[in-house]
Motif scaffolding. Structure first.
Motif, PDB file in Angstrom:
ATOM      1  N   LEU A  41       5.904   7.975  -2.987  1.00 29.22           N
ATOM      2  CA  LEU A  41       4.950   8.276  -1.924  1.00 29.22           C
ATOM      3  C   LEU A  41       3.837   9.132  -2.514  1.00 29.22           C
ATOM      4  O   LEU A  41       4.065   9.920  -3.434  1.00 29.22           O
ATOM      5  CB  LEU A  41       5.638   9.022  -0.774  1.00 29.22           C
ATOM      6  N   ASP A  42       2.633   8.984  -1.994  1.00 29.82           N
ATOM      7  CA  ASP A  42       1.478   9.742  -2.478  1.00 29.82           C
ATOM      8  C   ASP A  42       1.381  11.049  -1.686  1.00 29.82           C
ATOM      9  O   ASP A  42       0.815  11.073  -0.585  1.00 29.82           O
ATOM     10  CB  ASP A  42       0.217   8.900  -2.303  1.00 29.82           C
ATOM     11  N   ALA A  43       1.962  12.120  -2.241  1.00 28.80           N
ATOM     12  CA  ALA A  43       2.074  13.381  -1.504  1.00 28.80           C
ATOM     13  C   ALA A  43       1.073  14.419  -1.993  1.00 28.80           C
ATOM     14  O   ALA A  43       0.838  14.563  -3.197  1.00 28.80           O
ATOM     15  CB  ALA A  43       3.491  13.925  -1.633  1.00 28.80           C
ATOM     16  N   THR A  44       0.506  15.155  -1.039  1.00 29.19           N
ATOM     17  CA  THR A  44      -0.367  16.291  -1.321  1.00 29.19           C
ATOM     18  C   THR A  44       0.155  17.490  -0.555  1.00 29.19           C
ATOM     19  O   THR A  44       0.405  17.397   0.657  1.00 29.19           O
ATOM     20  CB  THR A  44      -1.813  16.007  -0.887  1.00 29.19           C
ATOM     21  N   CYS A  45       0.334  18.604  -1.253  1.00 25.31           N
ATOM     22  CA  CYS A  45       0.858  19.823  -0.628  1.00 25.31           C
ATOM     23  C   CYS A  45      -0.272  20.818  -0.419  1.00 25.31           C
ATOM     24  O   CYS A  45      -1.065  21.089  -1.338  1.00 25.31           O
ATOM     25  CB  CYS A  45       1.947  20.421  -1.520  1.00 25.31           C
ATOM     26  N   VAL A  69      -7.028  12.033   6.498  1.00 28.20           N
ATOM     27  CA  VAL A  69      -6.083  11.184   7.226  1.00 28.20           C
ATOM     28  C   VAL A  69      -4.859  10.934   6.357  1.00 28.20           C
ATOM     29  O   VAL A  69      -4.972  10.589   5.177  1.00 28.20           O
ATOM     30  CB  VAL A  69      -6.739   9.839   7.606  1.00 28.20           C
ATOM     31  N   PHE A  70      -3.672  11.153   6.952  1.00 32.07           N
ATOM     32  CA  PHE A  70      -2.415  10.931   6.244  1.00 32.07           C
ATOM     33  C   PHE A  70      -1.515  10.022   7.081  1.00 32.07           C
ATOM     34  O   PHE A  70      -1.516  10.088   8.314  1.00 32.07           O
ATOM     35  CB  PHE A  70      -1.692  12.246   5.974  1.00 32.07           C
ATOM     36  N   ASP A  71      -0.736   9.212   6.375  1.00 33.33           N
ATOM     37  CA  ASP A  71       0.205   8.331   7.065  1.00 33.33           C
ATOM     38  C   ASP A  71       1.367   9.112   7.659  1.00 33.33           C
ATOM     39  O   ASP A  71       1.889   8.756   8.720  1.00 33.33           O
ATOM     40  CB  ASP A  71       0.755   7.285   6.088  1.00 33.33           C
ATOM     41  N   MET A  88       0.838  -1.198   0.000  1.00 33.92           N
ATOM     42  CA  MET A  88       0.000   0.000   0.000  1.00 33.92           C
ATOM     43  C   MET A  88       0.871   1.245   0.000  1.00 33.92           C
ATOM     44  O   MET A  88       1.804   1.359   0.799  1.00 33.92           O
ATOM     45  CB  MET A  88      -0.917   0.008   1.229  1.00 33.92           C
ATOM     46  N   VAL A  89       0.580   2.206  -0.897  1.00 36.65           N
ATOM     47  CA  VAL A  89       1.356   3.442  -0.995  1.00 36.65           C
ATOM     48  C   VAL A  89       1.029   4.357   0.180  1.00 36.65           C
ATOM     49  O   VAL A  89      -0.138   4.612   0.476  1.00 36.65           O
ATOM     50  CB  VAL A  89       1.059   4.165  -2.326  1.00 36.65           C
ATOM     51  N   LYS A  90       2.067   4.846   0.854  1.00 41.29           N
ATOM     52  CA  LYS A  90       1.855   5.737   1.984  1.00 41.29           C
ATOM     53  C   LYS A  90       1.525   7.152   1.511  1.00 41.29           C
ATOM     54  O   LYS A  90       2.050   7.619   0.504  1.00 41.29           O
ATOM     55  CB  LYS A  90       3.098   5.767   2.874  1.00 41.29           C
ATOM     56  N   THR A  91       0.665   7.824   2.273  1.00 47.78           N
ATOM     57  CA  THR A  91       0.268   9.193   1.943  1.00 47.78           C
ATOM     58  C   THR A  91       1.046  10.177   2.802  1.00 47.78           C
ATOM     59  O   THR A  91       1.349   9.907   3.968  1.00 47.78           O
ATOM     60  CB  THR A  91      -1.234   9.392   2.163  1.00 47.78           C
ATOM     61  N   VAL A  92       1.352  11.332   2.211  1.00 43.67           N
ATOM     62  CA  VAL A  92       2.122  12.377   2.903  1.00 43.67           C
ATOM     63  C   VAL A  92       1.413  13.710   2.741  1.00 43.67           C
ATOM     64  O   VAL A  92       1.063  14.105   1.618  1.00 43.67           O
ATOM     65  CB  VAL A  92       3.551  12.504   2.328  1.00 43.67           C
ATOM     66  N   ALA A  93       1.221  14.427   3.834  1.00 42.74           N
ATOM     67  CA  ALA A  93       0.730  15.800   3.793  1.00 42.74           C
ATOM     68  C   ALA A  93       1.928  16.730   3.888  1.00 42.74           C
ATOM     69  O   ALA A  93       2.672  16.694   4.878  1.00 42.74           O
ATOM     70  CB  ALA A  93      -0.235  16.066   4.947  1.00 42.74           C
TER      71      ALA A  93
END
Length: 529
Positions: free
Chosen positions: A26-30, A139-141, A1-6
């Motif tokens: 990594l699945d990043a959202t800024c 929710v973010f990892d 599972m790809v980890k999410t990053v804020a």
């Protein structure tokens, strides 16, 4: 599972963090509160609460080569030092090149970042954002905080300031020299911003006074041979000498270098602790302004009256119209539970200036909360590359006890070198090498001397430019070698807009270095590694 990053903030550090997360899948959202990227470098005429603010004439203090991201050099047709508008344009080019903007949510404020109820198991965070008055909980990892440290002004409590009838404000509210014609202005604080504002106002104000509590060394952007100061001074060779020579000798060499342009004592600028290596002030005009009398250096302020300022040496300056406090910033994270990042002394305490050791899970990183003489883009890139790999699971952090002990040791070292224990300052090259070593990207000088002597020469004697930190290891950039070997020529081209005969002095110096090389290489690998 790809980890999410804020990723919180789309300035220099936020863009680096976003890019480094994406390059390890990594699945990043800024999240960016304003309508554009750039952070501090996105100049606005108005001052917005909760956002960094600069004045119109800000230029970079680090030169083009040193202010680049390690795998994306600033375009060659840019000058050696960049106006804020031009540097902002570069940040846009960086974001476009790596296709970052599609991952950025603009006009979206982060309201809170809190541990999930099952944090001890999952390490996850609940991130609450707000856009157009509507809040959303996500929710973010993992989380990367990239909001910088130029947002919340620090203004000391000077006695009598409440009685002062003139205008007084922090430098974040200063934008341009208009409106100060014929006025007497006091600038409190001798840092980069205080010196800039004082010299800029000296062209329009009747008189400018510059108050300093402890003095400072002044360096100019143009250094030996007409080259940028950081290309001459920030080298592995210079760093090697600083740590290998006896402290007393290193201190004398440092003082002599700082006084080479002018005797700081004659200008009232010599630091109280003249041998501490706290960051010098970069200003090309201050000494001239003092010599011309348009800026007068004064000691610390003792107190204010309705119209005057009394200094600690007993002197009084009457009829002051404006007081501008250039007294720095305090760093805070109002959207965090700060017990997560502060220690028992209520100081923000981070392992290697990145990871909060208090957390049960290594799922948060603070990027860019560090000051060094090198450019922030390279520092943020190295920090973010390590953090992304910790989040990914390919790098591990030591136990909490080890991280806390390391922080305590760091406090003592900072007091020894910089005169302060809680400063954000660090030694650029030593720090960059240390962080790079944690994920296998530190340059191996011995191997480089054996396999690529020409490159090794430039890496050791030349500037510790950002490209060195993408030369090897995970995330290496194939263009790093070419960028390193071409950095002097690019720097020359930026200023040589009229052809003149070339000097042979550099060739003679290089010949002497070649003769000295065998002895130096032996010393380096006996004492440096």
């Amino acid at each position: 599972m790809v980890k999410t990053v804020a990723v919180i903030g789309a300035g220099i550090s936020g863009l680096a963090a976003l890019k480094c997360c994406l390059e390890v899948d990594l699945d990043a959202t800024c999240f960016e509160g304003s309508d554009d990227l750039g952070g501090l470098w996105n100049f606005k005429e108005e001052v917005v609460e909760g956002r960094a603010s600069i004045y119109r004439t800000v230029f970079t203090n680090a030169c083009r080569e040193m202010m680049s991201y390690p795998d994306f050099p600033i375009p060659e047709d840019y000058p050696n030092y960049l106006h804020n508008s031009l540097f902002l344009k570069y940040l846009h080019l960086y974001a476009q090149h790596f296709n970052l903007q599609r991952h950025i949510k603009f006009k979206t404020m982060v309201v809170s970042v809190r541990k999930r109820p099952d944090y001890s198991v999952s390490g996850q965070w609940e991130v609450v954002t707000e856009k157009d008055g509507k809040q959303e909980s996500l929710v973010f990892d993992t989380v990367m905080v990239c909001t910088g440290h130029h947002v919340y002004p620090n203004i000391p409590a000077f006695p009598g300031i409440e009685k002062f009838k003139g205008q007084h404000f922090h430098n974040r509210n200063y934008k341009s020299p208009e409106g100060y014609q014929g006025k007497k202005v006091l600038v409190v604080g001798l840092g980069n911003t205080g010196a800039d504002i004082a010299t800029e106002l000296s062209n329009t104000a009747e008189q400018v006074y510059l108050s300093t509590r402890s003095g400072s060394w002044i360096m100019t952007r143009v250094w030996d041979g007409g080259y940028p100061w950081d290309m001459v001074y920030l080298t592995r060779y210079e760093t090697f000498l600083k740590y290998i020579l006896p402290r007393w000798l290193s201190d004398r060499i440092y003082e002599r270098m700082m006084n080479k342009r002018f005797d700081h004592g004659k200008f009232g600028l010599t630091p109280k602790d003249k041998f501490s290596r706290k960051e010098p002030v970069f200003n090309d005009s201050l000494a001239t302004c003092i010599a011309c009398g348009t800026v007068k250096v004064k000691p610390n302020v003792k107190e204010f009256t309705e119209t005057s300022v009394i200094f600690e040496d007993g002197t009084v300056q009457e009829n002051v119209d404006f007081v501008i406090f250039s007294t720095g910033y305090s760093y805070a994270y109002p959207f965090l539970d700060e017990s997560d990042v502060r220690d028992s002394r209520n100081q923000v305490s981070l392992y290697k200036d990145i990871f909060p050791p208090n957390l049960e899970k290594p799922t948060m990183a603070i990027i860019g909360l560090v000051m060094s003489l090198g450019g922030i883009p390279a520092t943020a890139d190295v920090q973010a590359r390590w953090a992304a790999r910790v989040f990914k699971g390919s790098c591990k952090l030591p136990p909490r006890s080890v991280m806390v002990a390391d922080n305590e040791e760091k406090v003592g070292k900072k007091k020894t070198w910089f005169g302060l224990s809680d400063t954000l300052q660090t030694d650029y090259i030593v720090y960059m090498d240390e962080v790079s070593s944690f994920f296998g990207a530190k340059v191996n000088l011995l191997y480089l001397f054996l396999t690529d002597p020409r490159l090794a020469w430039e890496v050791f004697f030349g500037p510790a430019s950002p490209y060195q930190f993408r030369l090897t290891g995970p995330g290496k950039w194939d263009g790093a070698r070419k960028a390193i070997l071409g950095q002097w020529e690019r720097t020359d081209r930026a200023t040589r807009t009229r052809a003149v005969p070339k000097s042979n002095n550099m060739k003679i110096f290089q010949l002497l270095q070649v003769l000295f090389l065998p002895f130096l290489v032996a010393a380096v690998f006996l004492l440096w590694e």
